[in-house]
Design an enzyme around this catalytic site. Structure first.
Site, PDB file in Angstrom:
ATOM      1  N   ASP A 299      75.788  29.822  38.742  1.00 13.55           N
ATOM      2  CA  ASP A 299      74.561  30.320  38.429  1.00 13.55           C
ATOM      3  C   ASP A 299      73.754  29.409  37.724  1.00 13.55           C
ATOM      4  OD1 ASP A 299      75.826  32.761  39.453  1.00 13.55           O
ATOM      5  OD2 ASP A 299      76.174  33.764  37.523  1.00 13.55           O
TER       6      ASP A 299
HETATM    7  C1  26A Z   1      76.376  43.247  43.444  1.00  4.18           C
HETATM    8  N1  26A Z   1      77.432  42.387  42.715  1.00  4.18           N
HETATM    9  C2  26A Z   1      78.600  42.532  42.886  1.00  4.18           C
HETATM   10  C3  26A Z   1      76.841  41.577  41.742  1.00  4.18           C
HETATM   11  C4  26A Z   1      77.496  40.850  40.677  1.00  4.18           C
HETATM   12  C5  26A Z   1      76.936  39.787  39.925  1.00  4.18           C
HETATM   13  N2  26A Z   1      75.510  39.772  39.956  1.00  4.18           N
HETATM   14  C6  26A Z   1      75.041  40.727  40.641  1.00  4.18           C
HETATM   15  N3  26A Z   1      75.533  41.437  41.468  1.00  4.18           N
HETATM   16  N4  26A Z   1      78.875  40.668  40.453  1.00  4.18           N
HETATM   17  C7  26A Z   1      79.158  39.833  39.634  1.00  4.18           C
HETATM   18  N5  26A Z   1      77.645  39.352  39.263  1.00  4.18           N
HETATM   19  C8  26A Z   1      77.485  38.491  38.181  1.00  4.18           C
HETATM   20  O1  26A Z   1      77.998  37.170  38.459  1.00  4.18           O
HETATM   21  C9  26A Z   1      77.927  36.413  37.399  1.00  4.18           C
HETATM   22  C10 26A Z   1      78.941  35.305  37.382  1.00  4.18           C
HETATM   23  O2  26A Z   1      78.537  34.354  38.376  1.00  4.18           O
HETATM   24  C11 26A Z   1      78.296  38.897  36.748  1.00  4.18           C
HETATM   25  O3  26A Z   1      77.625  39.649  35.925  1.00  4.18           O
HETATM   26  C12 26A Z   1      78.452  37.253  36.145  1.00  4.18           C
HETATM   27  O4  26A Z   1      77.610  37.216  35.112  1.00  4.18           O
END
Ligand code: 26A
Length: 344
Positions: A299
């Site tokens: 990210d």
């Molecule tokens: C729909 N899903 C599974 C998700 C996520 C996500 N952010 C949005 N949608 N699953 C994990 N994360 C985020 O990824 C970040 C790390 O790359 C987590 O909240 C974490 O901060």
């Protein structure tokens, strides 16, 4: 470049609060988790949040992949450069998110759901791996109505670039398409992250509908492999997959598509539509002992990269900015950035 205009970058995805702890194999086994993965929570996973808080000294950290990217881009850019959209609740967790974004000056415009709690993501860190289990909550209720609200749509029209986290394909593909079309019509860059292997695997249809609009597509080696497999490309090399992504059909022919694949400590691969050569850019070195955790590294890379694109830097410079910010973020706990602020 003069940065006089406000909110030049508009981002969309799922605001989540991360419940993050250092765990072990036993914890992963208990919930049937892979060491390095991102999944949506099923019934059997739901007790993990309390478990992490009560038994693993979990920390509450602002998360949501594209919200981390938006914070990262704002960390680098001039004040009031980035605005982020997504769905949140009206609760303690949302208040923590609002505090965190305030720290870097990121503007958020949440679709606030008064009845549904803010989404949460359980993050289990083992070594340099992280396993994420997400319960989307209010993030799952983002809708076109919010995007089309006159004050929000004015932000969309005003923005000069769009960044969408692929995790949003699980929530509201029509909102993604609206931004994608707006980008193509106005010849503004549309940047998409593949986000996780399960997106190309299980959300292939909406992903493919957005593909002709991608000006930049960002992923890591695992997501690239999942894309290749789910699309029957028969390719295993990261460079070949990047090339295939770059050369998918494209609607806005005024911009050549660029595919960027990160691979942890291995070089970042960049393929440009119509070009034979696939370039590689080594990552910025960091001594192992300085790594806190790698949650949010991708990210942060995307955040630095977007900042570079929005500020009109070269592709090479934008990749370098991504690597610079990723290096900073992995030294922090979770998807965070150091304060006092460092300048690129
Ligand atoms: C729909 N899903 C599974 C998700 C996520 C996500 N952010 C949005 N949608 N699953 C994990 N994360 C985020 O990824 C970040 C790390 O790359 C987590 O909240 C974490 O901060």
């Amino acid at each position: 470049m003069a940065a006089t205009k406000e909110y030049r970058l508009l981002c969309l995805e799922n605001p989540l609060l991360d419940i993050q702890a250092f765990g072990d194999q036993a914890l992963l086994d208990k919930y049937g988790l892979k060491a390095n993965d991102a999944i949506l929570a099923e019934e059997k996973h739901l007790p993990i949040y309390e478990d992490l808080l009560n038994n693993y000294d979990a920390k509450l950290i602002a998360g949501g992949a594209a919200q981390n990217t938006a914070r990262g881009a704002q960390y680098i850019l001039a004040p009031n450069s980035v605005v982020y959209l997504g769905g949140a609740g009206d609760d303690k967790y949302a208040a923590i998110l609002r505090d965190a974004v305030k720290q870097v000056g990121l503007r958020v415009e949440y679709r606030v759901d008064p009845k549904i709690p803010t989404g949460r993501c359980g993050v289990v860190i083992t070594g340099h791996n992280r396993s994420m289990v997400t319960e989307l909550g209010a993030a799952n209720h983002y809708d076109l109505e919010h995007l089309k609200r006159p004050d929000i749509w004015a932000l969309v029209e005003n923005a000069e670039a769009y960044y969408v986290g692929g995790y949003h394909f699980t929530v509201c593909p029509p909102a993604i398409q609206e931004l994608a079309k707006q980008a193509a019509e106005k010849n503004k860059p549309f940047i998409l992250s593949l986000s996780a292997p399960f997106i190309p695997q299980f959300f292939k249809e909406p992903l493919d509908a957005s593909a002709p609009y991608w000006d930049y597509v960002i992923g890591n080696e695992g997501e690239a492999a999942a894309y290749s497999e789910s699309h029957g490309l028969g390719l295993t090399g990261v460079k070949e997959i990047a090339k295939a992504l770059a050369n998918l059909p494209k609607i806005n022919t005024q911009r050549k598509r660029v595919a960027i694949i990160t691979q942890g400590t291995e070089p970042t691969v960049v393929a440009i539509q119509g070009e034979d050569e696939v370039k590689e850019y080594p990552v910025h070195e960091l001594a192992k002992e300085l790594i806190n955790d790698t949650n949010g590294a991708g990210d942060a890379f995307a955040g630095g990269f977007c900042a570079g694109i929005v500020d009109g830097h070269s592709l090479e410079e934008a990749v370098n900015m991504g690597q610079w910010l990723a290096r900073l973020s992995i030294q922090e706990l979770g998807p965070s950035y150091p304060f006092p602020k460092q300048t690129y």
